[in-house]
Design an enzyme around this catalytic site. Structure first.
Site, PDB file in Angstrom:
ATOM      1  CD  GLU A 125      -1.396  -2.321   2.075  1.00 11.09           C
ATOM      2  OE1 GLU A 125      -2.211  -3.023   2.695  1.00 11.09           O
ATOM      3  OE2 GLU A 125      -0.166  -2.566   2.071  1.00 11.09           O
ATOM      4  CE  LYS A 166       3.816   4.403   7.376  1.00 11.04           C
ATOM      5  NZ  LYS A 166       5.034   3.921   6.698  1.00 11.04           N
TER       6      LYS A 166
END
Length: 408
Positions: free
Chosen positions: A77, A214
């Site tokens: 990611e 995040k």
């Protein structure tokens, strides 16, 4: 018409299928199959901007050695987002050199559109929606229910007595009374809080935040990094849709981790100076499964490769460094490492003729650049989100490098 989770997954999976065999996990000589997470970002429904595999990060003790050429975190990611930023910088560079007003994705902002607080010379073209696919639930809070379900005994563990927040058994609160940053999947009874990588208890400790955390931050700061936010307006550069396989989507977990009714509720309606706002993404499922997922074989083992693709190039990494190069060797610097991204951003600023941004990007050290006043608005956004999440220990150190020594 909104596209479906299956539509988004299909674009990313189809692109992965076209990759060279050397960029994919393998079946080892003992017959054991490797698995790896896959993430991709697409614009609209028909073009993959970025595809990425990977699942590791740099130990905290090695951060000072990285010097902007070794990646700190190469979970799929995170790499997909870094490479998306690389793609945007390359689009801006081409526009600046050609003197055209727009590309397929990026446009040049008119002088009257820019202000002291919203000064960037480029912006995403109107009407483009960004979607992200992940073959595994993001590590951290969005995967805790799945972690519980995978245990032989799903009884929540008790939190231990107070210890240092980086120990394998962190405290329920830090010395200042804040929540700790919990180790990976430890103490899965503690939900809705910041966790650090890696999930394996026997791995070297890091302060790299989980992918869940995040991605939560990106719902306010946009997908832009510090460097690209100096050149591109953050307005509309937010994830519109996150797609997970049905087997990896826990509605309870993703609601708690990402939604306006979960842990981020205090941010609802927030709009900051400089084009920033709280823009939660929707989460959709897909019935498609990645051929190299963790579930592809009962005895599958993790791959140590991280591979990537954009319309402008591909590369394979091991240990945050280009495959075949020694770790911490400047010749092994990835296209998405800090130093090469910094150098490209500087070239864009020069070509686009933005003196204030060029001045910032000509700082002698990366740490000085990150502390420049042009990034004040972004720092405010990050500070507000971190305050809501709690327990966010900054991954500091190793910012004394310059931009020299690498190619763009």
């Amino acid at each position: 018409m909104e596209i479906s989770g299956d539509d988004i997954a299909h674009v990313v999976l189809k692109q992965f299928d076209s990759w060279e065999k050397k960029r994919k996990p393998v079946i080892r000589t003992n017959g054991v199959k490797e698995w790896v997470p896959l993430s991709g970002i697409i614009a609209q429904a028909d073009l993959l901007i970025r595809g990425r595999t990977g699942m590791k990060c740099l130990p905290q003790k090695s951060i000072p050695q990285a010097q902007g050429v070794v990646l700190h975190d190469w979970h799929a990611e995170v790499l997909a987002i870094r490479a998306f930023n690389r793609f945007l910088l390359e689009e801006c560079h081409s526009l600046a050199l050609s003197k055209k007003k727009s590309s397929e994705y990026i446009l040049v902002r008119e002088e009257h559109e820019r202000t002291d607080s919203h000064f960037q010379p480029f912006a995403l073209k109107e009407g483009i929606k960004l979607h992200m696919y992940c073959s595994e639930a993001p590590c951290g809070d969005a995967s805790m229910e799945l972690t519980m379900a995978s245990q032989d005994d799903a009884t929540p563990w008790s939190l231990p007595p107070s210890k240092d927040a980086l120990s394998p058994e962190p405290p329920p609160t830090t010395a200042s009374g804040q929540q700790p940053i919990l180790h990976g999947r430890s103490y899965f009874s503690a939900l809705g809080i910041v966790r650090r990588k890696p999930s394996r208890p026997d791995a070297p400790p890091t302060i790299s935040k989980s992918c869940t955390d995040k991605l939560s931050l990106k719902q306010s700061t946009s997908l832009l990094s510090s460097l690209t936010s100096l050149l591109i307006s953050p307005t509309d550069i937010y994830i519109h849709t996150l797609v997970l396989p049905s087997s990896q989507l826990s509605p309870t977990a993703v609601t708690r981790a990402f939604s306006p009714s979960g842990r981020l509720e205090p941010l609802v309606g927030n709009q900051w100076v400089g084009g920033y706002s709280f823009q939660p993404f929707r989460v959709l499922s897909t019935d498609s499964e990645f051929a190299f997922s963790r579930r592809s074989a009962e005895d599958a083992v993790p791959s140590n490769l991280a591979s990537s693709w954009t319309p402008n190039g591909s590369e394979t990494l091991i240990g945050g460094t280009l495959q075949g190069r020694r770790q911490f060797d400047v010749r092994g610097a990835s296209r998405v490492c800090k130093r090469r991204m910094w150098k490209l951003a500087l070239e864009v600023a020069v070509a686009a003729g933005v003196p204030a941004v060029e001045r910032c990007l000509r700082m002698e050290k990366y740490g000085n650049l990150k502390g420049d006043a042009l990034l004040d608005r972004r720092r405010v956004v990050k500070g507000d989100v971190r305050g809501v999440l709690g327990g966010w220990v900054r991954n500091e150190g190793g910012e004394g490098f310059g931009v020299e020594g690498v190619e763009v």
